[in-house]
Design a protein around this motif. Structure first.
Motif, mmCIF file in Angstrom:
data_model
loop_
_atom_site.group_PDB
_atom_site.id
_atom_site.type_symbol
_atom_site.label_atom_id
_atom_site.label_comp_id
_atom_site.label_asym_id
_atom_site.label_seq_id
_atom_site.Cartn_x
_atom_site.Cartn_y
_atom_site.Cartn_z
ATOM 1 N N LYS A 1 0.794 -1.158 0.167
ATOM 2 C CA LYS A 1 0.201 0.072 -0.528
ATOM 3 C C LYS A 1 0.992 1.480 0.098
ATOM 4 O O LYS A 1 0.766 2.208 0.495
ATOM 5 C CB LYS A 1 -0.877 -0.062 1.428
ATOM 6 C CG LYS A 1 -2.010 -0.890 1.273
ATOM 7 C CD LYS A 1 -3.026 -1.115 2.501
ATOM 8 C CE LYS A 1 -3.711 -0.281 2.465
ATOM 9 N NZ LYS A 1 -5.218 0.137 3.360
ATOM 10 N N ASP A 2 1.862 1.470 -0.700
ATOM 11 C CA ASP A 2 2.688 2.459 -1.485
ATOM 12 C C ASP A 2 2.282 2.864 -2.003
ATOM 13 O O ASP A 2 2.618 3.461 -3.047
ATOM 14 C CB ASP A 2 4.661 1.733 -0.827
ATOM 15 C CG ASP A 2 5.113 2.364 -1.478
ATOM 16 O OD1 ASP A 2 5.324 3.919 -0.926
ATOM 17 O OD2 ASP A 2 6.784 2.341 -2.228
ATOM 18 N N TYR A 3 1.645 4.227 -1.915
ATOM 19 C CA TYR A 3 0.572 4.901 -2.181
ATOM 20 C C TYR A 3 0.901 6.871 -1.283
ATOM 21 O O TYR A 3 0.933 7.081 0.203
ATOM 22 C CB TYR A 3 -0.615 5.180 -2.815
ATOM 23 C CG TYR A 3 -1.565 4.532 -2.319
ATOM 24 C CD1 TYR A 3 -2.261 5.573 -1.397
ATOM 25 C CD2 TYR A 3 -1.794 3.469 -1.463
ATOM 26 C CE1 TYR A 3 -3.187 5.512 -1.043
ATOM 27 C CE2 TYR A 3 -2.896 3.381 -0.802
ATOM 28 C CZ TYR A 3 -3.841 4.473 -0.213
ATOM 29 O OH TYR A 3 -4.458 4.428 0.801
ATOM 30 N N LYS A 4 0.511 7.680 -2.057
ATOM 31 C CA LYS A 4 0.857 8.864 -1.860
ATOM 32 C C LYS A 4 -1.262 9.018 -1.372
ATOM 33 O O LYS A 4 -1.588 9.152 -1.994
ATOM 34 C CB LYS A 4 1.145 10.441 -2.262
ATOM 35 C CG LYS A 4 1.170 11.815 -1.678
ATOM 36 C CD LYS A 4 1.959 12.581 -2.251
ATOM 37 C CE LYS A 4 2.814 14.311 -1.489
ATOM 38 N NZ LYS A 4 2.604 14.323 -3.053
ATOM 39 N N ASP A 5 -1.255 9.471 -0.066
ATOM 40 C CA ASP A 5 -2.314 9.331 0.696
ATOM 41 C C ASP A 5 -3.250 11.034 -0.200
ATOM 42 O O ASP A 5 -2.121 12.073 -0.427
ATOM 43 C CB ASP A 5 -2.627 9.998 2.197
ATOM 44 C CG ASP A 5 -2.309 8.997 2.930
ATOM 45 O OD1 ASP A 5 -2.765 7.753 2.224
ATOM 46 O OD2 ASP A 5 -2.396 8.966 3.972
ATOM 47 N N VAL A 6 -4.074 11.397 0.288
ATOM 48 C CA VAL A 6 -4.941 12.264 -1.430
ATOM 49 C C VAL A 6 -4.929 13.565 -0.482
ATOM 50 O O VAL A 6 -4.743 14.656 -0.868
ATOM 51 C CB VAL A 6 -6.804 11.681 -1.507
ATOM 52 C CG1 VAL A 6 -7.116 12.969 -1.673
ATOM 53 C CG2 VAL A 6 -6.809 9.984 -2.546
ATOM 54 N N SER A 7 -5.191 12.676 0.805
ATOM 55 C CA SER A 7 -5.250 14.148 2.002
ATOM 56 C C SER A 7 -4.003 15.216 1.410
ATOM 57 O O SER A 7 -4.052 16.371 1.997
ATOM 58 C CB SER A 7 -4.811 13.769 3.403
ATOM 59 O OG SER A 7 -4.363 13.380 3.889
ATOM 60 N N LEU A 8 -2.791 14.668 1.266
ATOM 61 C CA LEU A 8 -1.427 15.293 1.065
ATOM 62 C C LEU A 8 -1.099 15.558 -0.679
ATOM 63 O O LEU A 8 -0.340 16.691 -0.530
ATOM 64 C CB LEU A 8 -0.171 13.886 0.929
ATOM 65 C CG LEU A 8 -0.067 13.446 2.546
ATOM 66 C CD1 LEU A 8 0.999 12.475 2.329
ATOM 67 C CD2 LEU A 8 -0.006 14.823 3.829
ATOM 68 N N ILE A 9 -2.690 15.923 -1.105
ATOM 69 C CA ILE A 9 -2.787 15.986 -2.301
ATOM 70 C C ILE A 9 -3.176 17.166 -2.597
ATOM 71 O O ILE A 9 -3.206 18.305 -2.964
ATOM 72 C CB ILE A 9 -2.294 14.772 -3.470
ATOM 73 C CG1 ILE A 9 -1.243 13.955 -3.358
ATOM 74 C CG2 ILE A 9 -2.404 15.765 -5.393
ATOM 75 C CD1 ILE A 9 -1.652 13.188 -4.453
ATOM 76 N N LEU A 10 -4.416 16.747 -1.894
ATOM 77 C CA LEU A 10 -5.651 17.800 -2.192
ATOM 78 C C LEU A 10 -5.850 18.020 -0.495
ATOM 79 O O LEU A 10 -7.482 16.836 -0.198
ATOM 80 C CB LEU A 10 -6.154 17.020 -3.100
ATOM 81 C CG LEU A 10 -6.675 16.926 -4.679
ATOM 82 C CD1 LEU A 10 -7.827 16.254 -4.840
ATOM 83 C CD2 LEU A 10 -6.172 18.191 -5.300
ATOM 84 N N PRO A 11 -5.672 18.876 0.199
ATOM 85 C CA PRO A 11 -6.271 18.586 1.024
ATOM 86 C C PRO A 11 -6.624 19.744 1.798
ATOM 87 O O PRO A 11 -6.975 19.288 3.376
ATOM 88 C CB PRO A 11 -4.102 19.765 2.418
ATOM 89 C CG PRO A 11 -3.776 20.487 1.453
ATOM 90 C CD PRO A 11 -3.797 19.842 0.124
ATOM 91 N N TRP A 12 -7.535 19.979 0.634
ATOM 92 C CA TRP A 12 -8.904 20.745 1.684
ATOM 93 C C TRP A 12 -9.709 19.041 1.610
ATOM 94 O O TRP A 12 -10.864 19.896 2.326
ATOM 95 C CB TRP A 12 -8.982 22.099 0.875
ATOM 96 C CG TRP A 12 -9.060 21.715 -0.242
ATOM 97 C CD1 TRP A 12 -9.124 20.768 -1.327
ATOM 98 C CD2 TRP A 12 -7.828 22.351 -1.069
ATOM 99 N NE1 TRP A 12 -9.106 20.500 -2.644
ATOM 100 C CE2 TRP A 12 -7.774 21.647 -2.649
ATOM 101 C CE3 TRP A 12 -6.510 22.585 -1.056
ATOM 102 C CZ2 TRP A 12 -6.710 21.399 -3.997
ATOM 103 C CZ3 TRP A 12 -5.478 22.688 -1.920
ATOM 104 C CH2 TRP A 12 -5.441 21.770 -3.097
ATOM 105 N N LEU A 13 -9.644 18.576 1.248
ATOM 106 C CA LEU A 13 -10.311 17.323 1.034
ATOM 107 C C LEU A 13 -11.291 16.263 2.582
ATOM 108 O O LEU A 13 -9.673 16.736 3.450
ATOM 109 C CB LEU A 13 -10.645 16.436 0.022
ATOM 110 C CG LEU A 13 -10.094 16.691 -1.032
ATOM 111 C CD1 LEU A 13 -10.157 15.696 -2.313
ATOM 112 C CD2 LEU A 13 -12.057 17.354 -1.758
#
Length: 699
Positions: free
Chosen positions: A654-666
């Motif tokens: 599960k080596d991926y970048k969390d969505v919250s680090l890409i779109l932190p307003w979600l």
């Protein structure tokens, strides 16, 4: 001798010049006649010569007299022109002298106003009058420096007189002018001076972002600034402007501005974290806290970072004040884990921990006794090789059991009874030869509209019902293997029974000249992959809408014992009414299975969207849930979570970048939903497609 005398002498010489040759000639003729007369030798021939010379003299004098008015007119014109030139020169000297005097007076007045630090309208009046006179005398505004121009602009009725100057100014120059003009209490003129170049150059001017925000806020045009100028700023400008907005307590506008950056850099995450806390977005803040603490640590090495400590402490107090006790406790724990003693951190942390324990005890006392339910055992750790192998073997046995059940369904299927009631499925029986170039006598191929792994797609026309259809010609590899061909046809007939508004239906399965054709609904629209390529990222509400239709379709198919096995944006089409429909249900994978058996390959599907168990040849309903999780991630971010050469290992870790680090307003729960959908163990994922959608819909 002055200029006037020189011109008079020049004119006399010019008038006398044509007469001199004539005078000389007349004098010579006179001498000849006198000499001849004195000698008494004047005869008829000589008299004739004399008369001719005399006649020429008269003509010369007459010619001179006839041209004399012209000479006089030219002279008068030249004299008038000389007079005008002389007057212009004199006036230019006077204007230059007046401009210099006005420039000196304007500069002197501005220096006096700057020293007095006053710029009342009455004080600026003389500056405006002198500047307008300066312009009327042909003055250039560029003779005034950037410290003087604000006073001149403030004194002007409007900025029309400075238009030429403003067009030549750099963005930074315009911003400095607007900033100083704002200090002179001229917000309307200040905001009109700013343009896109000035806004983009704010970082290069001291206090530039703060000045821009203050100017637009004072003019009541802050929303216009964000909507019009902040869509294509330099990366660093977003955080600078957001910080300026936060100083004015414009937190919601600051977060709105940061959202325009699409994918903010990691250095902006602390700022976004603070905004979420101050705006009450605690779930988003919780999702960011771990990464923010790495970017902005409480201590570096053994030394505490006082600025960062103050940052976290103030936000923890805000969380407590707004009731986000758990987030406050986690923030205080950053100090506790590093052994940092800062103000009342220890006391506050202990109080919150005590409250949390008491609440947990009270909840356990009030909670009803849980109903015993079978809980699936979690997947063994990857490091436990033997246990992992046994786990995979168990999954394989379960998959084989489902495959046998599916095979029995296909064998028991009566192809002749597999007609769809509406619009009607034609069973795969051999068709007579083409009638007038039509398949099965009624389907006309218009032209190719696409191609993929399954074959070529044509636009077609159903002459029996008068409507458009999509006709897919299957790959020719099936032609040489009758057994696999028959299996695929039976599978296609079973899939054709799927009648659902969000599934692209199969109208007919046709065999023609050894080829297999599938006739589908013709959908006007774009594939989801094309929509993502066009928009880059989809808003959360759009993702909910599209995945709602997809999950309904997938859930229905699972109830019919059909697994898609190749679910991806390219197999989802969004029509012109924004309804989403799923294509190629089970067919692409069934064709792939047939080709796998023929070519001895072991993996079927699109690797980016495949679940880990698919690499081992195992599929189950949760396999489609995994693909839905990747689709959701791609719709939000514009990228897939796993890429590179070793995607299988990355999926297991599960080596991926969390969505919250890409779109932190979600919402922070987005990470939890995607994480559960992308579990490497299928039994730990959502149980069905509707549970997955319910989790998305609750965000």
């Amino acid at each position: 001798m002055d200029l006037k005398s020189a011109w008079i002498l020049l004119l006399a010489a010019w008038l006398a010049a044509p007469a001199l040759p004539r005078c000389a000639q007349a004098e010579e003729t006179g001498r000849i006649i006198r000499g001849v007369s004195a000698a008494g030798m004047l005869d008829g021939g000589q008299a004739r010569i004399y008369r001719e010379k005399k006649s020429r003299q008269k003509k010369a004098v007459a010619g001179f007299i006839s041209f004399l008015p012209g000479y006089i007119a030219v002279f008068l014109g030249a004299a008038g022109l000389l007079f005008l030139i002389k007057k212009r020169i004199k006036q230019a000297r006077l204007n230059a002298s007046a401009r210099q005097g006005l420039e000196a007076a304007i500069k002197s007045k501005i220096r006096a106003l700057a020293l007095e630090q006053t710029a009342e309208k009455a004080d600026l009046g003389p500056v405006g009058v002198m500047f307008r006179q300066h312009l009327r005398l042909g003055g250039d505004p560029r003779v005034f420096d950037t410290d003087e121009l604000p006073y001149i602009a403030a004194s002007a009725v409007d900025l029309a007189s400075l238009t030429q100057l403003l067009t030549t100014m750099s963005g930074a120059g315009r911003l400095r002018l607007a900033k100083k003009l704002f200090e002179l209490e001229e917000p309307r003129k200040s905001v009109n001076i700013l343009n896109a170049a000035a806004i983009s150059a704010a970082d290069s001017v001291e206090g530039g972002p703060e000045a821009v925000i203050l100017i637009y806020d004072a003019a009541g045009r802050l929303d216009e600034f964000i909507g019009r100028y902040c869509k294509a700023l330099p990366p660093k400008a977003y955080s600078a402007y957001a910080g300026a907005l936060m100083k004015l307590n414009k937190n919601s506008q600051a977060l709105r501005l940061l959202k325009l950056s699409q994918k903010p850099p990691a250095s902006d995450l602390p700022l976004i974290f603070e905004l979420h806390v101050r705006l009450g977005g605690f779930s988003q803040a919780e999702a960011l806290l771990t990464e923010v603490s790495r970017i902005k640590p409480v201590q570096r090495g053994q030394a505490a970072v006082e600025e960062n400590q103050k940052f976290y402490y103030s936000l923890a107090l805000v969380c407590e004040e707004k009731g986000a006790k758990e987030l406050a406790r986690r923030i205080y724990k950053l100090f506790m884990d590093t052994g940092q003693q800062y103000r009342t951190v220890t006391e506050n942390y202990n109080n919150l921990a005590k409250v949390a324990d008491q609440a947990a005890i009270a909840e356990r006392k009030q909670a009803p006794a849980p109903v015993a339910e079978p809980v699936p055992s979690p997947a063994p750790a990857l490091s436990d090789r033997l246990a992992r192998e046994e786990y995979v073997a168990q999954m394989y046995r379960e998959e084989k059991a489902r495959e046998r059940e599916r095979e029995e369904m296909i064998k028991r299927a009566d192809v002749g009874k597999m007609e769809r009631p509406a619009p009607g499925t034609i069973p795969p029986v051999p068709s007579p030869s083409l009638k007038k170039g039509r398949l099965d006598g009624k389907y006309e191929l218009k032209g190719e509209i696409g191609a993929g792994g399954m074959g070529i797609v044509y636009e077609g026309w159903d002459h029996s019902l008068g409507r458009k259809v999509a006709i897919k010609k299957m790959r020719s590899e099936l032609k040489a293997y009758p057994k696999e061909r028959e299996r695929f046809l039976r599978e296609a007939a079973m899939v054709a029974r799927l009648t659902h508004p969000y599934i692209v239906g199969i109208h007919a399965i046709i065999e023609e000249n050894g080829e297999v054709y599938l006739v589908f609904d013709y959908i006007e629209g774009k594939t989801l992959s094309a929509v993502i390529a066009e928009k880059g990222q989809l808003p959360l509400k759009d993702c909910k809408s599209i995945l709602g239709y997809v999950c309904l379709a997938v859930n229905y198919a699972h109830q019919q014992k059909i697994i898609h096995r190749d679910l991806k944006p390219a197999n989802i089409i969004v029509d012109t009414n924004n309804f989403a429909k799923v294509m190629d249900f089970g067919l692409s994978s069934e064709l792939g299975d047939s080709l796998t058996r023929l070519t001895r390959q072991t993996v079927v599907g699109t690797p980016i969207y495949m679940a880990p168990e698919q690499y081992r040849g195992i599929t189950r309903p949760e396999t489609d849930i995994y693909a839905l999780g990747i689709c959701f991630y791609e719709m939000l971010t514009g990228d897939v979570p796993f890429s590179g050469m070793d995607t299988q290992a990355a999926k297991d870790r599960k080596d991926y970048k969390d969505v919250s680090l890409i779109l932190p307003w979600l919402p922070g729960e987005v990470d939890k939903v995607i994480s559960k959908a992308l579990e490497s163990d299928p039994r730990e994922r959502f149980g069905d497609a509707m549970r997955f959608y319910q989790a998305i819909d609750s965000l």
